[in-house]
Scaffold this motif. Structure first.
Motif, PDB file in Angstrom:
ATOM      1  N   ALA A  18      99.230 -33.830 -48.408  1.00  0.00           N
ATOM      2  CA  ALA A  18      98.958 -33.185 -49.449  1.00  0.00           C
ATOM      3  C   ALA A  18      98.858 -33.833 -50.792  1.00  0.00           C
ATOM      4  O   ALA A  18      98.176 -33.455 -51.464  1.00  0.00           O
ATOM      5  N   ALA A  19      99.804 -34.743 -50.973  1.00  0.00           N
ATOM      6  CA  ALA A  19      99.581 -35.834 -52.218  1.00  0.00           C
ATOM      7  C   ALA A  19      98.202 -36.354 -52.292  1.00  0.00           C
ATOM      8  O   ALA A  19      97.777 -36.540 -53.276  1.00  0.00           O
ATOM      9  N   VAL A  20      97.702 -36.793 -51.220  1.00  0.00           N
ATOM     10  CA  VAL A  20      96.402 -37.388 -51.201  1.00  0.00           C
ATOM     11  C   VAL A  20      95.405 -36.476 -51.552  1.00  0.00           C
ATOM     12  O   VAL A  20      94.652 -36.734 -52.503  1.00  0.00           O
ATOM     13  N   ILE A  21      95.329 -35.332 -50.880  1.00  0.00           N
ATOM     14  CA  ILE A  21      94.361 -34.323 -51.171  1.00  0.00           C
ATOM     15  C   ILE A  21      94.568 -33.724 -52.703  1.00  0.00           C
ATOM     16  O   ILE A  21      93.447 -33.569 -53.330  1.00  0.00           O
ATOM     17  N   ALA A  22      95.815 -33.668 -53.419  1.00  0.00           N
ATOM     18  CA  ALA A  22      95.927 -33.256 -54.657  1.00  0.00           C
ATOM     19  C   ALA A  22      95.167 -34.352 -55.568  1.00  0.00           C
ATOM     20  O   ALA A  22      94.984 -33.819 -56.673  1.00  0.00           O
ATOM     21  N   ARG A  23      95.048 -35.602 -55.157  1.00  0.00           N
ATOM     22  CA  ARG A  23      94.547 -36.612 -56.228  1.00  0.00           C
ATOM     23  C   ARG A  23      93.028 -36.698 -55.855  1.00  0.00           C
ATOM     24  O   ARG A  23      92.119 -37.109 -56.727  1.00  0.00           O
ATOM     25  N   LEU A  24      92.482 -35.819 -54.915  1.00  0.00           N
ATOM     26  CA  LEU A  24      91.170 -35.646 -54.889  1.00  0.00           C
ATOM     27  C   LEU A  24      90.486 -34.663 -55.724  1.00  0.00           C
ATOM     28  O   LEU A  24      91.333 -33.624 -55.972  1.00  0.00           O
ATOM     29  N   GLY A  25      89.214 -34.955 -55.983  1.00  0.00           N
ATOM     30  CA  GLY A  25      88.394 -33.926 -56.621  1.00  0.00           C
ATOM     31  C   GLY A  25      88.055 -32.667 -55.788  1.00  0.00           C
ATOM     32  O   GLY A  25      88.025 -32.768 -54.676  1.00  0.00           O
ATOM     33  N   PRO A  26      87.339 -31.734 -56.144  1.00  0.00           N
ATOM     34  CA  PRO A  26      87.043 -30.564 -55.459  1.00  0.00           C
ATOM     35  C   PRO A  26      85.993 -30.746 -54.603  1.00  0.00           C
ATOM     36  O   PRO A  26      85.033 -31.582 -54.913  1.00  0.00           O
ATOM     37  N   ASP A  27      85.864 -30.206 -53.331  1.00  0.00           N
ATOM     38  CA  ASP A  27      84.924 -30.297 -52.327  1.00  0.00           C
ATOM     39  C   ASP A  27      84.571 -28.781 -51.907  1.00  0.00           C
ATOM     40  O   ASP A  27      85.270 -27.876 -51.815  1.00  0.00           O
ATOM     41  N   SER A  85     100.242 -40.907 -29.362  1.00  0.00           N
ATOM     42  CA  SER A  85      99.941 -40.653 -27.982  1.00  0.00           C
ATOM     43  C   SER A  85     100.780 -39.745 -27.397  1.00  0.00           C
ATOM     44  O   SER A  85     102.188 -39.468 -27.683  1.00  0.00           O
ATOM     45  N   GLY A  86     100.151 -38.820 -26.635  1.00  0.00           N
ATOM     46  CA  GLY A  86     100.830 -37.710 -25.997  1.00  0.00           C
ATOM     47  C   GLY A  86     100.893 -36.487 -26.869  1.00  0.00           C
ATOM     48  O   GLY A  86     101.242 -35.340 -26.176  1.00  0.00           O
ATOM     49  N   ARG A  87     100.441 -36.480 -28.109  1.00  0.00           N
ATOM     50  CA  ARG A  87     100.376 -35.069 -28.997  1.00  0.00           C
ATOM     51  C   ARG A  87      99.450 -34.599 -28.942  1.00  0.00           C
ATOM     52  O   ARG A  87      98.383 -35.146 -28.146  1.00  0.00           O
ATOM     53  N   THR A  88      99.174 -33.272 -29.188  1.00  0.00           N
ATOM     54  CA  THR A  88      97.831 -32.530 -29.514  1.00  0.00           C
ATOM     55  C   THR A  88      97.397 -32.086 -30.546  1.00  0.00           C
ATOM     56  O   THR A  88      98.330 -31.804 -31.682  1.00  0.00           O
ATOM     57  N   PRO A  89      96.147 -32.477 -30.951  1.00  0.00           N
ATOM     58  CA  PRO A  89      95.607 -32.263 -32.401  1.00  0.00           C
ATOM     59  C   PRO A  89      95.486 -30.560 -32.530  1.00  0.00           C
ATOM     60  O   PRO A  89      95.225 -30.022 -31.587  1.00  0.00           O
ATOM     61  N   THR A  90      95.882 -30.216 -33.654  1.00  0.00           N
ATOM     62  CA  THR A  90      95.841 -28.835 -33.851  1.00  0.00           C
ATOM     63  C   THR A  90      94.851 -28.343 -35.207  1.00  0.00           C
ATOM     64  O   THR A  90      94.536 -27.148 -35.105  1.00  0.00           O
ATOM     65  N   ARG A  91      94.272 -29.345 -35.873  1.00  0.00           N
ATOM     66  CA  ARG A  91      93.525 -29.110 -36.680  1.00  0.00           C
ATOM     67  C   ARG A  91      92.838 -30.200 -37.411  1.00  0.00           C
ATOM     68  O   ARG A  91      93.420 -31.373 -37.190  1.00  0.00           O
ATOM     69  N   ALA A  92      91.560 -30.304 -37.739  1.00  0.00           N
ATOM     70  CA  ALA A  92      90.689 -31.372 -38.275  1.00  0.00           C
ATOM     71  C   ALA A  92      90.131 -30.874 -39.439  1.00  0.00           C
ATOM     72  O   ALA A  92      89.515 -29.833 -39.531  1.00  0.00           O
ATOM     73  N   GLN A  93      90.234 -31.673 -40.600  1.00  0.00           N
ATOM     74  CA  GLN A  93      89.879 -31.235 -41.924  1.00  0.00           C
ATOM     75  C   GLN A  93      89.288 -32.495 -42.421  1.00  0.00           C
ATOM     76  O   GLN A  93      89.791 -33.522 -42.573  1.00  0.00           O
ATOM     77  N   ALA A  94      88.227 -32.406 -43.333  1.00  0.00           N
ATOM     78  CA  ALA A  94      87.292 -33.155 -44.145  1.00  0.00           C
ATOM     79  C   ALA A  94      87.694 -32.847 -45.620  1.00  0.00           C
ATOM     80  O   ALA A  94      87.598 -31.750 -45.895  1.00  0.00           O
ATOM     81  N   VAL A  95      87.909 -33.860 -46.472  1.00  0.00           N
ATOM     82  CA  VAL A  95      87.932 -33.706 -47.811  1.00  0.00           C
ATOM     83  C   VAL A  95      87.297 -34.848 -48.550  1.00  0.00           C
ATOM     84  O   VAL A  95      87.692 -35.898 -48.594  1.00  0.00           O
ATOM     85  N   GLY A  96      86.082 -34.513 -49.046  1.00  0.00           N
ATOM     86  CA  GLY A  96      85.412 -35.753 -49.269  1.00  0.00           C
ATOM     87  C   GLY A  96      84.849 -36.632 -48.460  1.00  0.00           C
ATOM     88  O   GLY A  96      84.586 -36.242 -47.402  1.00  0.00           O
ATOM     89  N   LYS A  97      85.411 -37.718 -48.764  1.00  0.00           N
ATOM     90  CA  LYS A  97      85.015 -38.935 -47.809  1.00  0.00           C
ATOM     91  C   LYS A  97      86.322 -39.345 -46.842  1.00  0.00           C
ATOM     92  O   LYS A  97      86.269 -40.212 -46.084  1.00  0.00           O
ATOM     93  N   GLN A  98      87.429 -38.541 -46.940  1.00  0.00           N
ATOM     94  CA  GLN A  98      88.563 -38.714 -45.970  1.00  0.00           C
ATOM     95  C   GLN A  98      88.328 -37.522 -44.988  1.00  0.00           C
ATOM     96  O   GLN A  98      88.243 -36.376 -45.173  1.00  0.00           O
ATOM     97  N   MET A  99      88.886 -37.780 -43.689  1.00  0.00           N
ATOM     98  CA  MET A  99      89.123 -37.012 -42.655  1.00  0.00           C
ATOM     99  C   MET A  99      90.788 -36.842 -42.308  1.00  0.00           C
ATOM    100  O   MET A  99      91.262 -38.004 -42.060  1.00  0.00           O
ATOM    101  N   PHE A 100      91.226 -35.705 -42.073  1.00  0.00           N
ATOM    102  CA  PHE A 100      92.617 -35.483 -41.844  1.00  0.00           C
ATOM    103  C   PHE A 100      92.777 -34.744 -40.324  1.00  0.00           C
ATOM    104  O   PHE A 100      92.147 -33.830 -40.341  1.00  0.00           O
ATOM    105  N   LEU A 101      93.300 -35.317 -39.496  1.00  0.00           N
ATOM    106  CA  LEU A 101      93.673 -34.577 -38.140  1.00  0.00           C
ATOM    107  C   LEU A 101      95.103 -34.374 -38.064  1.00  0.00           C
ATOM    108  O   LEU A 101      95.862 -35.332 -38.132  1.00  0.00           O
TER     109      LEU A 101
END
Length: 339
Positions: free
Chosen positions: A188-197, A40-56
């Motif tokens: 980064a660790a989560v994304i590293a475990r995912l296969g290519p998108d 709360s009070g922060r500003t999102p700077t980027r949204a990214q999807a990798v496979g079935k997961q979203m990273f904000l």
């Protein structure tokens, strides 16, 4: 469970409506109160999807990771900015807000109530403006809009794990498998475990990773395509359709498949994913135009080769489509075409 195209569309919605705008975060349900307080009070700077997961990503290096799983869904209300480069089922996109819409044609709903503009996630009724889920049943019959004098911010409906609110837009998250605040290193660790998108990273490198992962395994290709460490984003629908399109027996071990066929699978996934992101629906039949396209967008019975067609004749050879379980998930395939 939402497949990769849905999550990419959600990420793009966050890019348009939340990135660069300070948010108020809360957990009406209470289960994410600590995490909401951090955001709360922060500003999102980027949204990214990798496979079935979203990273904000938020300022100060804080990230929100969301995996919708089987039951999760995002609801959006308020001013919804629509990317004009992404088509809807009816080919009309625009900007929606609490007072109306500039979408020119009536939306096309499929037989499950899904509309490509307003649906991503799991099926659930809602009163909010735009539903990022598999269906929009329960919304205003005309076009899913709230009344002009709708309360703002909208009242909390149901078990909302996380609410993100800007001055103009509200996003409510319900029922996710994962909703966690993480550091950049953890993400980064989560994304590293995912296969290519196909929509993330270097295209050539992604293809090579997929080919190596498939051809080094003795596991059935029907299992490998659902393994998110092998390839990101493919679920039950895309698995069945891709294997049929490649005329591959789902039980064939990955290492027994010729390299050119594996590369063909990857390139087909690339194309199908992009179509899914553009239309909002898993269109897997080729060459449809005009009324045939509209029928397919309105009913999955007219847009898939084998998925959900158990016992019906194959569209190509007439053989009865088979249904079996593979790793506790339903698998549809043609025993004649895919042998």
């Amino acid at each position: 469970m939402p497949e990769g195209h849905s999550v990419h569309r959600i990420a793009r919605q966050f890019e348009r409506n939340f990135v660069g705008r300070p948010v108020r975060a809360s957990s009406p349900q209470g289960r994410f109160a600590e995490g909401a307080a951090i955001l709360s009070g922060r500003t999102p700077t980027r949204a990214q999807a990798v496979g079935k997961q979203m990273f904000l990503e938020f300022d100060s290096g804080v990230w929100l990771r969301v995996h919708l799983g089987l039951y999760g869904a995002w609801d959006f209300a308020g001013e919804i900015l629509v990317d004009p480069t992404i088509a809807s089922a009816n080919g009309r996109m625009g900007q929606t807000n609490q007072r109306g819409t500039v979408v020119e044609d009536a939306p096309i709903f499929d037989d499950a109530g899904e509309n490509s503009l307003s649906s991503i996630g799991a099926p659930r009724r809602t009163r909010v403006h735009v539903r990022m889920s598999e269906q929009t049943k329960g919304l205003d019959e005309a076009d899913g809009l709230e009344a002009p004098d709708a309360e703002w911010p909208p009242p909390v409906v149901g078990q909302v794990r996380l609410r993100l609110l800007t001055d103009a837009t509200c996003a409510d998250l319900r029922g996710p498998t994962a909703c966690v605040v993480e550091t950049a290193e953890q993400v980064a660790a989560v994304i590293a475990r995912l296969g290519p998108d196909p929509l993330v990273g270097d295209p050539a490198e992604n293809e090579e990773r997929f080919v190596r992962a498939v051809r080094s395994r003795a596991v059935a290709i029907g299992q490998l395509l659902m393994d998110q460490s092998v390839v990101s984003g493919i679920g039950n629908v895309y698995r069945a359709e891709m294997l049929f399109r490649a005329r591959l027996d789902p039980h064939t071990p990955g290492r027994a498949i010729p390299e050119e066929v594996v590369r063909g699978l990857w390139r087909d996934w690339d194309g199908l994913l992009r179509i899914g992101v553009e239309t909002g629906q898993m269109m897997t039949m080729d060459g449809l135009e005009g009324e045939a396209w509209r029928r397919a967008m309105a009913s999955r019975d007219d847009r898939h080769w084998v998925y959900h067609r158990a016992g019906l004749p194959c569209r190509v050879c007439g053989t009865e489509i088979a249904l079996e379980e593979m790793q506790a998930r339903k698998l549809y395939w043609c025993p004649n075409c895919q042998r």
